[in-house]
Design an enzyme around this catalytic site. Structure first.
Site, short mmCIF file in Angstrom:
data_model
loop_
_atom_site.label_atom_id
_atom_site.label_comp_id
_atom_site.label_asym_id
_atom_site.label_seq_id
_atom_site.Cartn_x
_atom_site.Cartn_y
_atom_site.Cartn_z
N ASP A 124 16.95 33.14 48.34
CA ASP A 124 16.07 32.06 48.21
C ASP A 124 14.95 32.25 49.37
OD1 ASP A 124 17.19 30.90 45.87
OD2 ASP A 124 18.15 29.31 47.16
N TYR A 125 15.43 32.66 50.67
CA TYR A 125 14.23 33.03 51.37
C TYR A 125 13.74 34.08 51.05
CZ TYR A 125 12.91 34.91 56.07
OH TYR A 125 12.23 35.61 57.01
N LEU A 126 14.39 35.24 50.78
CA LEU A 126 13.62 36.51 50.50
C LEU A 126 12.52 36.43 49.13
CD1 LEU A 126 16.44 38.98 51.13
CD2 LEU A 126 14.63 38.62 52.46
N ALA A 128 10.98 33.66 48.81
CA ALA A 128 9.76 32.77 49.19
C ALA A 128 9.11 33.77 49.69
CB ALA A 128 10.37 31.78 50.00
N LYS A 129 9.54 34.62 50.68
CA LYS A 129 8.70 35.54 51.45
C LYS A 129 8.10 36.66 50.47
CE LYS A 129 8.51 35.77 55.39
NZ LYS A 129 7.64 34.83 56.14
#
Length: 216
Positions: A124-126, A128-129
């Protein structure tokens, strides 16, 4: 001296970035923080600050501070608000930078953000990035997207491995990441490029000057 707005200035890496900028003969940092109490750390060092929350409109930041020449985005939600901060917060600051004639936008991204669907962790973080990086590339701003490997709290080595795509995993100290980001702000290197970094054997300045890959 160019004024550099640092988003995420109160973070572990952000504080290192601001300190390096403050010691530089070329740059003057403007630390962007969310809360008034966070300003104290910087004002005690005679460092300019401005209040801004990436979860809200940030256009006022450019009116409430000195004229901003370049922006360095080092903010992160720590995995708690990846859409609100890491993705949409970045987009808000990119839009405001565009409207205010910012000359360069340096994005602290992450290795794996090019293909987040292949990640075993932090997907999820990646994502978003990745979305923030894509938005920056299409914004029309002069940009540099820096994607480090796993961050450590090790000492500054001033030596890195740098490629558009390294094809290997690795670690890098926050100190070396901060040093790379600050040097990336220079006009004569890293314009409209995306690259990965981990610890290595090439001096940071030399690695940036030797970038031979096609602009991404």
């Amino acid at each position: 001296m160019e004024n550099i707005l640092v988003a995420g200035a109160n973070g572990t890496t952000g504080k290192k970035i601001v300190q390096l900028l403050n010691e530089s003969q070329y740059f003057n940092p403007i630390a962007m923080v969310r809360k008034e109490e966070q300003q104290t750390y910087f004002t005690a060092k005679n460092i300019d600050t401005v209040l801004g929350d990436l979860e809200e409109d940030v256009s006022h930041v450019f009116k409430d501070s000195k004229s901003i020449d370049k922006v360095l985005f080092a903010a992160g939600s720590g995995g708690k608000k990846v859409i609100e901060v890491d993705q949409e917060g970045a987009k808000r600051l990119i839009d405001a930078s565009n409207k205010n004639g910012v000359k360069k936008f340096v994005m602290l991204s992450s290795m794996g953000a090019d293909q987040p669907e292949k990640a075993e962790q932090l997907q999820d973080y990646l994502k978003a990035k990745h979305n923030a990086d894509v938005y920056l590339k299409s914004s029309g701003l002069n940009y540099a997207i820096v994607r480090p490997g796993a961050l450590t709290n090790g000492e500054l080595t001033n030596a890195i491995a740098l490629e558009e795509k390294l094809h290997t995993r690795g670690e890098i100290s926050r100190n070396d990441v901060a040093q790379t980001l600050v040097q990336t702000l220079n006009d004569d290197v890293a314009n409209n490029v995306t690259f990965e970094i981990i610890k290595g054997h090439t001096q940071i300045g030399e690695a940036l000057n030797k970038m031979s890959f096609v602009k991404a």
